[in-house]
Enzyme design. Structure first.
Site, PDB file in Angstrom:
ATOM      1  N   ARG A  27       6.362 -52.982  53.761  1.00 51.28           N
ATOM      2  CA  ARG A  27       6.240 -53.696  55.109  1.00 51.28           C
ATOM      3  C   ARG A  27       5.377 -54.986  55.057  1.00 51.28           C
ATOM      4  O   ARG A  27       3.933 -54.696  55.244  1.00 51.28           O
ATOM      5  CB  ARG A  27       5.777 -52.699  56.301  1.00 51.28           C
ATOM      6  N   PRO A  70      10.777 -41.646  68.646  1.00 44.89           N
ATOM      7  CA  PRO A  70       9.447 -41.537  68.164  1.00 44.89           C
ATOM      8  C   PRO A  70       8.805 -43.094  67.793  1.00 44.89           C
ATOM      9  O   PRO A  70       9.480 -43.538  66.667  1.00 44.89           O
ATOM     10  CB  PRO A  70       9.645 -40.570  67.132  1.00 44.89           C
ATOM     11  N   HIS A 113      15.687 -46.652  60.894  1.00 45.78           N
ATOM     12  CA  HIS A 113      14.381 -46.468  61.124  1.00 45.78           C
ATOM     13  C   HIS A 113      13.855 -47.957  61.735  1.00 45.78           C
ATOM     14  O   HIS A 113      12.825 -48.277  61.486  1.00 45.78           O
ATOM     15  CB  HIS A 113      13.502 -45.979  59.836  1.00 45.78           C
TER      16      HIS A 113
END
Length: 436
Positions: free
Chosen positions: A190, A102, A332
């Site tokens: 991030r 995904p 991730h």
């Protein structure tokens, strides 16, 4: 799946025959060149969102460096003329140990987003894991895939009613499994996105699974109604002073209006699109989920439950004891915890802890067919591909995704045979040597 030529030889044949007529592959066949071409074509926000990792991106680098610590040891004088790259997962025979993982907000990368990926996955026959943060509703992508395999990713919302609705839609869309992502109960730090002040979901991008959901739409309507019912002058709390509207703000409002179902002009006049973004931001993920919540989930879906983001062997053992059906060892893509253990370094311990009781899958750092072979030899039943196909999408749309996947499968097939193996289940740690 099994032939004298194999997927690798067939892929080479297509490329070289086209080359006779001066035609070259639409996207580069090696990851580094592919990533450079995608960076050249995409705007800064789109590239930063896909390429970025947490913090100083040490985990992202570690995920790649971990592969460099393993060498493949080819064996010779074995009959490898016929090879079977297929594997079985949850009752499905797949052409190779590869799924498309995904990736959220793909509309940043290409206008067709998840729909282009779905068509490419179906053409090749590999499963696609529908993103919870997709730009296209799961029903639309499922329809584009026909009978091809598909899974569904789940971010556990603060609304259990919404979680239950998403599970029901996944079942109705023909998904073979639900992948509960555990490492993103909060967004990681991030810097690439932070420096650009860019969160796609705040602009209405990547929330199509929500705006197409009846429970979510009701929650949005209730939010609007509650706001309208407040007495004049009442406020829910401190209100930040907003800067004067500018072109960026206008574009953001138009983007939100496009994300909400219905005519654009009507949506521009409606409070629902902006309320949808605010509702999403307030409920998208729940940091308070624990092992105790898995029983609730198990009661509400008949689909196999796969936990994604497991890196510690104790967590792996606990998950199996709790009755889950599979695990994904993952960082991730290095996007959540900086200085985390590399996913590939965690894989062998998780595989040993599970002891074949459930399939263990792997993602984070996979860039090629040779990487797939290393991960499988270390015990992964299959791998999830991420950034490579996203870059293929950005460079050449559906054709780019298809080529990237076909290239990975072709290289895996050739590497399997060239190392002296004819089937995936022959790959063990004996095929590898750890570099000093």
């Amino acid at each position: 799946m099994t032939s004298a030529a194999g997927t690798g030889r067939r892929r080479q044949d297509v490329v070289y025959r086209a080359g006779v007529y001066g035609r070259h592959p639409r996207v580069p066949t090696v990851y580094r060149a592919l990533a450079r071409e995608a960076e050249r074509r995409l705007d800064a926000r789109a590239h930063g969102y896909v390429a970025g990792g947490a913090g100083d991106e040490a985990t992202q680098r570690a995920d790649r460096t971990a592969f460099d610590r393993w060498s493949v040891v080819p064996r010779v004088l074995r009959d490898v003329s016929r090879r079977d790259t297929s594997v079985e997962l949850f009752g499905r025979r797949l052409p190779a140990p590869v799924l498309l993982g995904p990736v959220g907000a793909l509309e940043l990368v290409h206008p067709e987003g998840d729909l282009a990926v779905a068509r490419a996955a179906a053409a090749v026959g590999v499963p696609m894991v529908f993103s919870n943060q997709a730009s296209v509703p799961m029903e639309t992508t499922a329809a584009a895939m026909g009978d091809s395999p598909r899974w569904m990713q789940l971010y556990w919302s603060t609304s259990d009613e919404l979680v239950e609705s998403l599970l029901g839609r996944a079942e109705a869309s023909g998904c073979d499994a639900v992948v509960v992502t555990l490492d993103t109960t909060m967004l990681g730090w991030r810097p690439r996105d932070l420096d650009l002040g860019h969160l796609p979901f705040a602009l209405g991008k990547g929330i199509a699974q929500y705006t197409s959901d009846p429970v979510f739409r009701r929650l949005v309507e209730e939010r609007v109604a509650a706001t309208a019912a407040r007495p004049t002058g009442a406020a829910a709390g401190p209100v930040d002073r907003q800067p004067r509207p500018n072109l960026a703000a206008v574009r953001a409002l138009v983007g939100m209006a496009r994300a909400w179902p219905g005519p654009l002009v009507e949506n521009l006049r409606s409070p629902l699109p902006r309320a949808a973004v605010e509702t999403f931001l307030s409920i998208y993920s729940r940091p308070s989920i624990t092992w105790a919540d898995l029983a609730w989930l198990r009661e509400r879906t008949r689909l196999p439950i796969v936990l994604k983001g497991v890196l510690h062997p104790d967590d792996a053992r606990r998950a199996v004891d709790e009755g889950v059906d599979g695990l994904v060892v993952s960082t991730h893509g290095g996007r959540q915890v900086d200085r985390s253990i590399a996913a590939l370094d965690a894989l062998p311990d998780v595989v040993d802890a599970v002891a074949d009781r459930v399939p263990v899958l792997f993602d984070s750092g996979v860039r090629s067919g040779a990487d797939v072979l290393v991960a499988v030899a270390l015990g992964a039943r299959a791998v999830l591909l991420g950034r490579p196909y996203a870059w293929g999408l950005g460079v050449a749309g559906e054709d780019g995704v298809r080529q990237v996947v076909e290239d990975v499968l072709g290289e895996f097939d050739l590497t399997l045979g060239l190392t002296g193996h004819t089937a995936v289940d022959q790959l063990t740690r004996e095929a590898l040597r750890r570099r000093p």
